[in-house]
Design a protein around this motif. Structure first.
Motif, PDB file in Angstrom:
ATOM      1  N   LEU A 116      21.081 -16.766 -10.833  1.00  0.00           N
ATOM      2  CA  LEU A 116      21.824 -17.217  -9.656  1.00  0.00           C
ATOM      3  C   LEU A 116      21.077 -18.310  -8.902  1.00  0.00           C
ATOM      4  O   LEU A 116      21.674 -19.304  -8.477  1.00  0.00           O
ATOM      5  CB  LEU A 116      22.101 -16.037  -8.722  1.00  0.00           C
ATOM      6  CG  LEU A 116      23.218 -15.080  -9.134  1.00  0.00           C
ATOM      7  CD1 LEU A 116      23.336 -13.945  -8.129  1.00  0.00           C
ATOM      8  CD2 LEU A 116      24.546 -15.817  -9.244  1.00  0.00           C
ATOM      9  N   SER A 117      19.781 -18.125  -8.714  1.00  0.00           N
ATOM     10  CA  SER A 117      19.023 -19.122  -7.954  1.00  0.00           C
ATOM     11  C   SER A 117      18.979 -20.460  -8.692  1.00  0.00           C
ATOM     12  O   SER A 117      19.042 -21.521  -8.061  1.00  0.00           O
ATOM     13  CB  SER A 117      17.605 -18.625  -7.671  1.00  0.00           C
ATOM     14  OG  SER A 117      16.864 -18.485  -8.864  1.00  0.00           O
ATOM     15  N   LEU A 118      18.896 -20.428 -10.032  1.00  0.00           N
ATOM     16  CA  LEU A 118      18.923 -21.671 -10.799  1.00  0.00           C
ATOM     17  C   LEU A 118      20.285 -22.350 -10.650  1.00  0.00           C
ATOM     18  O   LEU A 118      20.369 -23.575 -10.463  1.00  0.00           O
ATOM     19  CB  LEU A 118      18.641 -21.397 -12.275  1.00  0.00           C
ATOM     20  CG  LEU A 118      18.708 -22.628 -13.192  1.00  0.00           C
ATOM     21  CD1 LEU A 118      17.575 -23.592 -12.866  1.00  0.00           C
ATOM     22  CD2 LEU A 118      18.656 -22.234 -14.657  1.00  0.00           C
ATOM     23  N   THR A 119      21.351 -21.560 -10.705  1.00  0.00           N
ATOM     24  CA  THR A 119      22.699 -22.111 -10.532  1.00  0.00           C
ATOM     25  C   THR A 119      22.846 -22.759  -9.159  1.00  0.00           C
ATOM     26  O   THR A 119      23.386 -23.867  -9.031  1.00  0.00           O
ATOM     27  CB  THR A 119      23.751 -21.003 -10.700  1.00  0.00           C
ATOM     28  OG1 THR A 119      23.639 -20.432 -12.005  1.00  0.00           O
ATOM     29  CG2 THR A 119      25.156 -21.556 -10.518  1.00  0.00           C
ATOM     30  N   VAL A 120      22.337 -22.086  -8.128  1.00  0.00           N
ATOM     31  CA  VAL A 120      22.449 -22.615  -6.766  1.00  0.00           C
ATOM     32  C   VAL A 120      21.673 -23.915  -6.617  1.00  0.00           C
ATOM     33  O   VAL A 120      22.175 -24.887  -6.040  1.00  0.00           O
ATOM     34  CB  VAL A 120      21.944 -21.565  -5.745  1.00  0.00           C
ATOM     35  CG1 VAL A 120      21.845 -22.183  -4.344  1.00  0.00           C
ATOM     36  CG2 VAL A 120      22.861 -20.359  -5.716  1.00  0.00           C
ATOM     37  N   VAL A 121      20.450 -23.953  -7.153  1.00  0.00           N
ATOM     38  CA  VAL A 121      19.622 -25.153  -6.961  1.00  0.00           C
ATOM     39  C   VAL A 121      20.162 -26.334  -7.764  1.00  0.00           C
ATOM     40  O   VAL A 121      20.124 -27.489  -7.298  1.00  0.00           O
ATOM     41  CB  VAL A 121      18.145 -24.854  -7.313  1.00  0.00           C
ATOM     42  CG1 VAL A 121      17.904 -24.851  -8.827  1.00  0.00           C
ATOM     43  CG2 VAL A 121      17.226 -25.863  -6.644  1.00  0.00           C
TER      44      VAL A 121
END
Length: 368
Positions: A116-121
């Motif tokens: 999720l954090s990779l997708t957000v960034v």
């Protein structure tokens, strides 16, 4: 002041589908966890707690405008990297893999949240626009590649090849929709193809054996081919209508390994047969269709890219998990969303669905 349009635009079919598949997973998990005497073990009970935590996490995500994620994207990314480093240094080892961070009495798989954090960034980076240029070029991918490489390397080290592969797929999905120059896209796909085949020389022996056993698991029926063989036996023995709920012999007699997690679909297929399996796959297809509708109805670039990454994750996990249980893909150890046992996976999936619902609810709100 509360805006009533949030309720009006809430995607109830997607929310109810999520709950329905989760309930099907709970019933299957109950069957898989039955012990002598007809009592379910702690796995089923813990999954109910994880479901409650997942619903709470979804409620929190829904309460916050998803646009604020763009502002905190790099902070979330940094926190994830710190978590992955902590796993590498002090993580709990289970079945030879160091993937879990122990916090008090609970263990958490940081790599799940890293998706999720990779997708957000990545959504934040590409939503900032490309200036006066019409397309992105390869040089514009230097920073995103570095953002991907760091968590990718930490997850490969655990080792968790399945999740690391998912990182690449999420990244390609986002890159596919950002309007890259055609020649640059061809070069990127060619380089990616070469990289995938080159990974063979960096795989561990057991990982190579998994790939080889995809084509002939009978060569090592009691070793590396055991999982694939037992899974296909369970699915095949279900026939058209299945053996009935709580009557699957492969799982009850413990012939089927990892029956709570990676091979939960095999348990379900043995008990409900071809008809039940087909209905479950149809539910997943409808679920993904509802998810894809979020992309078409999002009014801002960040929402589109965020939804693209989340949907790519859901799609790949569903296809890879079901595919490996029927022998179409090698055993890579990925859970089936909403059905497999595991708090990290279930909570992360509910957060992902919550973000999709959030994007659709707030498609009429402009970012200030």
């Amino acid at each position: 002041m509360f805006d009533r349009r949030l309720i009006t635009n809430f995607d109830w079919p997607l929310f109810l589908l999520t709950l329905l598949i989760t309930v099907v997973g709970l019933v299957t998990l109950y069957s898989a966890s039955l012990e002598e005497g007809g009592q379910a073990d702690h796995v089923f009970t813990k999954q109910i707690y994880w479901l409650i935590y997942g619903l709470i996490a979804m409620a929190v995500v829904l309460a916050i405008d998803y646009h604020y994620l763009a502002r905190t994207a790099y902070l979330l990314y940094a926190a994830t990297i710190i978590g992955l480093v902590a796993v590498a240094m002090t993580g709990k080892v289970i079945s030879g893999a160091q993937r879990w961070l122990k916090i008090g009495s609970m263990t958490f798989q940081v790599s799940e949240m890293a998706k999720l954090s990779l997708t957000v960034v990545l959504a934040r980076y590409f939503s900032e626009g490309k200036g006066d240029r019409q397309y992105y070029y390869l040089k514009d991918l230097i920073v995103p590649c570095l953002l991907i490489l760091v968590p990718f390397a930490l997850i490969v080290k655990q080792p968790d090849l399945g999740t690391a592969l998912l990182f690449v797929i999420i990244s390609f999905a986002i890159v596919f929709v950002i309007e890259m120059n055609f020649a640059s896209m061809i070069k990127l796909m060619s380089a990616g193809t070469v990289a995938v085949f080159s990974m063979w020389f960096f795989l561990k022996d057991y990982q190579k054996n998994r790939l080889m056993n995809l084509f002939s698991p009978e060569q090592d029926p009691l070793g590396t081919g055991y999982h694939a063989i037992q899974s296909k036996i369970a699915i095949g023995s279900g026939g058209v209508l299945g053996k009935g709920l709580f009557a699957g012999t492969q799982s009850r007699l413990n012939f089927l390994p990892e029956k709570h997690t990676d091979f939960i679909f095999s348990v379900f297929a043995e008990e409900t047969g071809f008809v039940g399996s087909l209905l479950l796959i149809i539910l997943y297809v409808i679920f993904l269709v509802r998810c894809f509708q979020v992309i078409s109805r999002s009014k801002d670039r960040f929402g589109v890219l965020l939804a693209t990454g989340i949907i790519a994750s859901f799609s790949c996990y569903i296809i890879l998990n079901i595919g490996m249980t029927v022998g179409l893909f090698p055993i890579v150890g990925v859970p089936l969303p909403l059905m497999s046992y595991g708090g990290s996976s279930l909570i992360t999936t509910f957060i992902g669905v919550g973000l999709l619902l959030n994007i659709k609810m707030r498609r009429f709100i402009e970012l200030r």
